[in-house]
Design an enzyme around this catalytic site. Structure first.
Site, mmCIF file in Angstrom:
data_model
loop_
_atom_site.group_PDB
_atom_site.id
_atom_site.type_symbol
_atom_site.label_atom_id
_atom_site.label_comp_id
_atom_site.label_asym_id
_atom_site.label_seq_id
_atom_site.Cartn_x
_atom_site.Cartn_y
_atom_site.Cartn_z
ATOM 1 N N HIS A 23 -45.432 7.526 -51.030
ATOM 2 C CA HIS A 23 -44.015 8.628 -50.672
ATOM 3 C C HIS A 23 -43.265 8.046 -52.524
ATOM 4 O O HIS A 23 -43.439 7.148 -52.539
ATOM 5 C CB HIS A 23 -43.057 7.799 -49.888
ATOM 6 N N LYS A 66 -37.172 6.318 -43.335
ATOM 7 C CA LYS A 66 -37.250 5.267 -44.224
ATOM 8 C C LYS A 66 -36.375 3.944 -43.606
ATOM 9 O O LYS A 66 -37.380 2.825 -42.876
ATOM 10 C CB LYS A 66 -36.488 5.522 -45.224
ATOM 11 N N GLU A 88 -42.913 16.886 -51.846
ATOM 12 C CA GLU A 88 -41.594 15.752 -52.301
ATOM 13 C C GLU A 88 -41.405 16.245 -53.232
ATOM 14 O O GLU A 88 -41.413 15.766 -54.158
ATOM 15 C CB GLU A 88 -41.816 15.077 -50.862
ATOM 16 N N SER A 114 -34.095 17.005 -48.881
ATOM 17 C CA SER A 114 -33.084 17.748 -48.268
ATOM 18 C C SER A 114 -33.541 18.578 -47.102
ATOM 19 O O SER A 114 -32.355 19.616 -47.372
ATOM 20 C CB SER A 114 -32.078 18.340 -49.328
ATOM 21 N N GLU A 118 -40.957 6.926 -53.203
ATOM 22 C CA GLU A 118 -39.821 6.150 -52.962
ATOM 23 C C GLU A 118 -41.120 4.555 -53.091
ATOM 24 O O GLU A 118 -40.244 3.581 -53.764
ATOM 25 C CB GLU A 118 -39.030 5.761 -51.564
ATOM 26 N N ASN A 140 -38.937 10.542 -41.595
ATOM 27 C CA ASN A 140 -39.556 9.717 -41.857
ATOM 28 C C ASN A 140 -37.465 8.881 -41.943
ATOM 29 O O ASN A 140 -36.608 9.048 -42.800
ATOM 30 C CB ASN A 140 -39.521 9.727 -43.331
ATOM 31 N N GLY A 154 -32.943 13.586 -50.891
ATOM 32 C CA GLY A 154 -32.087 12.677 -50.689
ATOM 33 C C GLY A 154 -29.996 13.228 -51.337
ATOM 34 O O GLY A 154 -29.203 13.002 -51.868
#
Ligand code: 13P
Length: 248
Positions: free
Chosen positions: A93, A11, A163, A208, A95, A9, A169
């Protein structure tokens, strides 16, 4: 037997210059024994798909609208992603859930649109740090899974990505026991709801994943691959993750 999947991904990263990474990845992985997927920003999807079309790498979007077309400025439909060469789309996701207020109901509607549009939906779920620390993880994952995954989901058209938000991250990952516990729970829920189809749905871990931890994560039971963010941007990082999955 579920075919493993290494998914990247990108992003909101990447311009045309970064497509050299895709060429390097193709050159290094002419005949992978696992499925490979890259989800670039929408602006690169068509160009990346042109590069990958005769390779083992599939491409995907990072979101799609729940409607097929219409007055939705800035949005992209499943049909548009397909037209640009995508075969997958990431949905829900964390985010997007955080930045765009996407609820389970919205993710459910988008997933239905993606599946009926002929895309494979990669539906993301995962707990926040507060939820993890308060012992709510399994319940949160259960609510998100039942609320986000549509009845039309099958082993062929749906992938689940677990996730944990706090692992994205941050360089932090859950313990292998924690990953195993959540993946086993997701598997049980999928089989309870979808029977044999649920047995065939792939469940990825994301958050990660790096070359340095991929081997131990992929050894965890019920981990069918990874959804990789930062380490999918460079062939030198994503390549070893692919190799670790092939060797798992
Ligand atoms: P990182 O691999 O950068 O932690 O991102 C994971 C992720 O969110 C993939 O969708």
């Amino acid at each position: 037997m579920r075919r493993k999947l290494a998914a990247g991904n990108w992003k909101m990263n990447g311009t045309a210059a970064d497509l050299t990474e895709v060429k390097a990845l193709i050159a290094a992985n002419p005949t992978p024994t696992v499925d490979l997927l890259l989800c670039p920003p929408a602006t690169l999807l068509s160009r990346m798909s042109d590069i990958t079309k005769d390779s083992a790498i599939a491409t995907g979007g990072q979101d799609c609208h729940m409607n097929g077309k219409g007055a939705h400025t800035g949005d992209i439909s499943a049909a548009m992603l397909k037209d640009a060469g995508a075969t997958y789309v990431i949905l829900g996701h964390s985010e997007r859930r955080a930045d765009h207020g996407e609820t389970d109901a919205i993710v459910h509607a988008k997933s239905e649109a993606a599946i009926s549009g002929g895309l494979i939906a990669v539906i993301c779920i995962g707990e926040t740090l507060d939820e993890r620390e308060s012992g709510a993880t399994l319940g949160v994952v259960e609510t998100q899974l039942s609320g986000s995954v549509p009845a039309t989901a099958t082993a062929a058209n749906t992938v689940i990505a677990y996730e944990p938000v706090w692992a994205i991250g941050t360089g932090k990952i859950p313990t292998l026991e924690q990953i195993a516990e959540v993946h086993a729970h997701i598997r049980t829920l999928l089989v309870t709801r979808f029977g044999e189809e649920g047995q065939g749905m792939r469940v990825l871990y994301g958050g990660s994943v790096k070359p340095s931890n991929a081997t131990e994560i992929f050894a965890v039971e019920d981990v069918d691959g990874a959804l990789v963010g930062g380490a999918s941007l460079k062939a030198a990082d994503f390549g070893p993750i692919i190799t670790a999955l092939e060797n798992a």
